[in-house]
Scaffold this active site. Structure first.
Site, short mmCIF file in Angstrom:
data_model
loop_
_atom_site.label_atom_id
_atom_site.label_comp_id
_atom_site.label_asym_id
_atom_site.label_seq_id
_atom_site.Cartn_x
_atom_site.Cartn_y
_atom_site.Cartn_z
N LEU A 12 0.93 -1.13 0.02
CA LEU A 12 -0.05 -0.06 -0.06
C LEU A 12 1.07 1.35 -0.03
O LEU A 12 0.77 2.46 0.71
CB LEU A 12 -1.05 0.09 1.28
CG LEU A 12 -2.20 1.00 1.11
CD1 LEU A 12 -3.08 0.70 0.10
CD2 LEU A 12 -3.27 0.93 2.32
N THR A 17 -1.91 2.65 -3.18
CA THR A 17 -3.04 3.80 -2.84
C THR A 17 -3.61 4.10 -4.00
O THR A 17 -4.76 4.19 -4.24
CB THR A 17 -2.08 4.98 -2.30
OG1 THR A 17 -1.27 4.53 -1.22
CG2 THR A 17 -3.19 6.03 -1.93
N GLU A 130 1.55 -5.46 -17.49
CA GLU A 130 1.79 -4.24 -18.19
C GLU A 130 2.35 -3.24 -17.46
O GLU A 130 3.18 -2.46 -18.01
CB GLU A 130 0.33 -3.68 -18.58
CG GLU A 130 0.18 -2.45 -19.36
CD GLU A 130 0.90 -2.71 -20.76
OE1 GLU A 130 0.04 -3.50 -21.64
OE2 GLU A 130 1.82 -2.32 -21.04
N LYS A 206 13.74 -3.59 -18.26
CA LYS A 206 12.38 -3.19 -19.10
C LYS A 206 12.67 -3.82 -20.71
O LYS A 206 11.89 -4.30 -21.43
CB LYS A 206 12.02 -1.91 -19.08
CG LYS A 206 11.75 -1.33 -17.78
CD LYS A 206 11.44 0.09 -17.55
CE LYS A 206 10.84 0.49 -16.17
NZ LYS A 206 11.35 2.09 -15.73
N GLY A 303 5.30 7.20 -11.78
CA GLY A 303 4.26 7.87 -11.21
C GLY A 303 3.30 6.89 -10.56
O GLY A 303 2.74 6.01 -11.28
#
Lengths: 431, 431
Positions: A12, A17, A130, A206, A303
């Site tokens: 969390l 969140t 994803e 990645k 983000g």
């Protein structure tokens, strides 16, 4: 399928969140898409006593992961807590208990993706990830579905926001690497220990995931040649600019005749290349397909909300599969065997900045060495260095192979008239 | 499901030819993805005698559409022949005969998409149409799947390659609209009758499709306010450039508080906007989602191979659904009722170029009129016109609503000191 889908959330932090808040704010849309409501049943936190930024019912919160992994009423586990080895064990347990998994964990997927996907498939479960690559850009499903009919031959990605922010600011403000890094840390664009970002490791993870999907072969982290941006200087960026290029940390995955190369390194791109105008913390993945030609996907790479969006999109896919009764039947194993290119098959142009002794014969000595190794010049610039008896020679080569280039590099570093090789970079994206 | 999937192809123009060649070249990849081979069983052409650029077995070719629509061995119909009313009837017949449909036909989908999707669903059939918008960019599936968890509030698209090519060349070469159009026609970037492209109708069709999917409401072609590029002048582009803007034909779809506006018109964008660097015949769709923020999808908008790639990707999706036994169960109807904004709810900045009589008091008269309508200036430029007693006044307004703006425009056109309103454009993409 029961009247509602129940989710267990591992972690969390900021992404967790975000997931909680998106699910609660978009209940109506989610129900419309899936045909039934979705609820978060339990949330794993490290410390129950810690204040939380989001409204979560006390009774839902637990510090014991097994309360989620073994809860037979939980259908889907969302993993946004990070970690690799222990997290892998937890997710394997979840899959073996018949729970579908959505994860945002690139470290985990780059290292253990193949195993996790296999176990998911064996247990009839979905595993979606994803959010592990370029959070806000739906690039993985574009590779798997959108370009399903094409043969992808090249991917170039700006897949790390921290380094793109640093290079953008260095270029725009003429500041040094150290200054911009400090500023980025203050603004929260860089971690207090930025190593994984600035040394290219995050981008390499990645790229391993992208190459595995895009080329349909098992590309592992060890296959990625990695170099970070910590040695990039202001002068390098000035020369780039003068020569019509922009420097980016580029993850490159290229396939020719079934052989591949995957690398992450600071790379010069022509200013008119679509990736050259991707600034600040934004990410983009440029994909070249045999039939489709050039496409590019642009968006926020990290983000909490963009990443949470990708997580909830995956959640929607998992729920649709549940509803349709096709869970665990989507993933294909790789079609091709992974064969890496040899150095003499890796083709590129290079930027070299040499500091040479400014006397008669120097220039000939240097250019002779290039000719010997069959490396020719596309651009050449010689500039005197003020107050010193040295000059700088900046070269952009024509295409050559890596083997030739490295032999040349070694000879240059041994040449008497060359004081030092100040810097060298790969050059991509031209004709 | 039978051992192979059989396709009927309607149309063997450039896109149809591309479909045939992709399917034949990528047999191995397609079989890997779907688990069974796919073959083209019949191809509809207008004239069997005409020479064909692609190797197609004579026995497969037919001039009679019913040989495809009623062939019980054909599972999927691919429509790449164009046309609206009769094509709609043919595809309805195909769907009612239990055939899945893949189409690249934007005109058809913009006008009859809702009906076709409904009939598909009633007959347990899939209807996919990715290729109808921005051929090479998997934008529709990104909207439906990739951003499934987000609430999309704004889409801006460069969705017509011809007009983007023309505006790019006018900007870069300083040529007139007529010159560049002629050049574009010679190069094959514009049709001999370019009306649908240059007047914005083609873009409007695509925006209706995008808005319907992105906002989950039935937006029809009539809802789109359309203006083309044929009146854009070199001087307009010069002023744009001086003021830091680039002109693009922008399809805009915006949602605020459940009310929408959809338009296609020449629009000024700040040069640093991601869409401003989309050049030539390339397309891009910029999407703003509440959670994800800014994303952009870039690629070739047309061309036989990019479009054919999108068609074959859709074909793969249809085949996967067949294999999983979930055909016709994917599509959701719209969630929201379509409510269009009133003019006083449409908010924008505007560019205005006025030719005024160059005498004392003129400037005051003009600025007073702006003040009266509560429209303030963001930028203002007055320039004398050589050899005439007139001056040009160029204004970029602050945000205002369309109702105010149109009242102001009317008053300006009646004002005695204003000789003419040379041009006016919407300005988007700023803060």
């Amino acid at each position: 399928m029961s009247a509602e889908v129940r989710v267990g959330l591992l972690g969390l932090g900021t992404v967790g969140t975000g997931v909680v808040s998106i699910i609660s704010r978009h209940q109506e849309e989610l129900r419309h898409q899936v045909g039934c409501p979705v609820t978060i049943k339990k949330v794993l936190v490290r410390d129950k006593a810690k204040p939380r930024p989001v409204d979560v019912d006390e009774t839902m919160v637990t510090e014991h992961i097994d309360e989620i992994l073994t809860d037979e009423h939980i259908d889907i586990v969302i993993e946004v807590m990070g970690g690799v080895e222990s997290t892998k064990e937890h997710l394997l347990k979840a899959l073996r208990n018949g729970k579908h998994v959505v994860t945002a964990n690139k470290d985990l997927m780059a290292l253990h993706g193949a195993e996790l996907l296999r176990v998911a498939s064996e247990n009839g479960c979905d595993l979606y990830y994803e959010a592990s690559v370029a959070g806000g850009i739906p690039i993985l499903r574009s590779l798997v579905d959108g370009l399903a009919a094409d043969r992808i031959t090249k991917m170039m990605g700006i897949v790390n926001g921290t380094t793109n922010y640093i290079l953008t600011k260095m270029t725009q403000e003429g500041s040094s690497y150290e200054e911009v890094l400090k500023q980025a840390q203050l603004l929260g664009f860089a971690e207090s220990d930025p190593t994984a970002d600035v040394e290219g490791l995050d981008a390499a993870r990645k790229m391993a995931i992208l190459a595995t999907l895009g080329f349909s072969m098992n590309v592992s982290l060890d296959d990625v040649v990695v170099r970070g941006i910590s040695s990039v200087t202001k002068s390098d960026l000035d020369y780039c600019d003068q020569l019509g290029y922009t420097m980016k940390l580029i993850g490159l995955a290229k396939r020719d005749d079934g052989r591949v190369e995957v690398s992450v390194e600071p790379t010069l791109l022509p200013k008119e290349h679509p990736l050259a105008s991707v600034h600040n913390e934004y990410n983009a993945v440029y994909v070249y397909g045999e039939a489709v030609g050039e496409t590019m996907f642009y968006g926020p790479g990290a983000g909490s909300l963009p990443t949470a969006t990708a997580v909830v999109s995956d959640l929607v896919s998992v729920m649709k599969n549940m509803r349709l009764g096709v869970s665990g039947r989507i993933v294909q194993g790789p079609l091709h065997e992974r064969i890496l290119k040899r150095d003499n098959e890796i083709d590129s142009k290079y930027f070299l900045r040499l500091r040479v002794i400014d006397k008669a014969g120097t220039f000939q000595a240097v250019t002779n060495l290039f000719a010997c190794h069959e490396v020719s010049f596309e651009k050449l610039l010689q500039l005197p260095v003020e107050g010193a008896e040295v000059a700088e020679v900046i070269v952009i080569t024509h295409h050559t192979n890596k083997e030739n280039y490295e032999k040349l590099y070694k000879k240059l570093s041994e040449l008497e008239v060359i004081e030092s090789i100040e810097s060298c970079y790969r050059v991509e994206g031209g004709r």
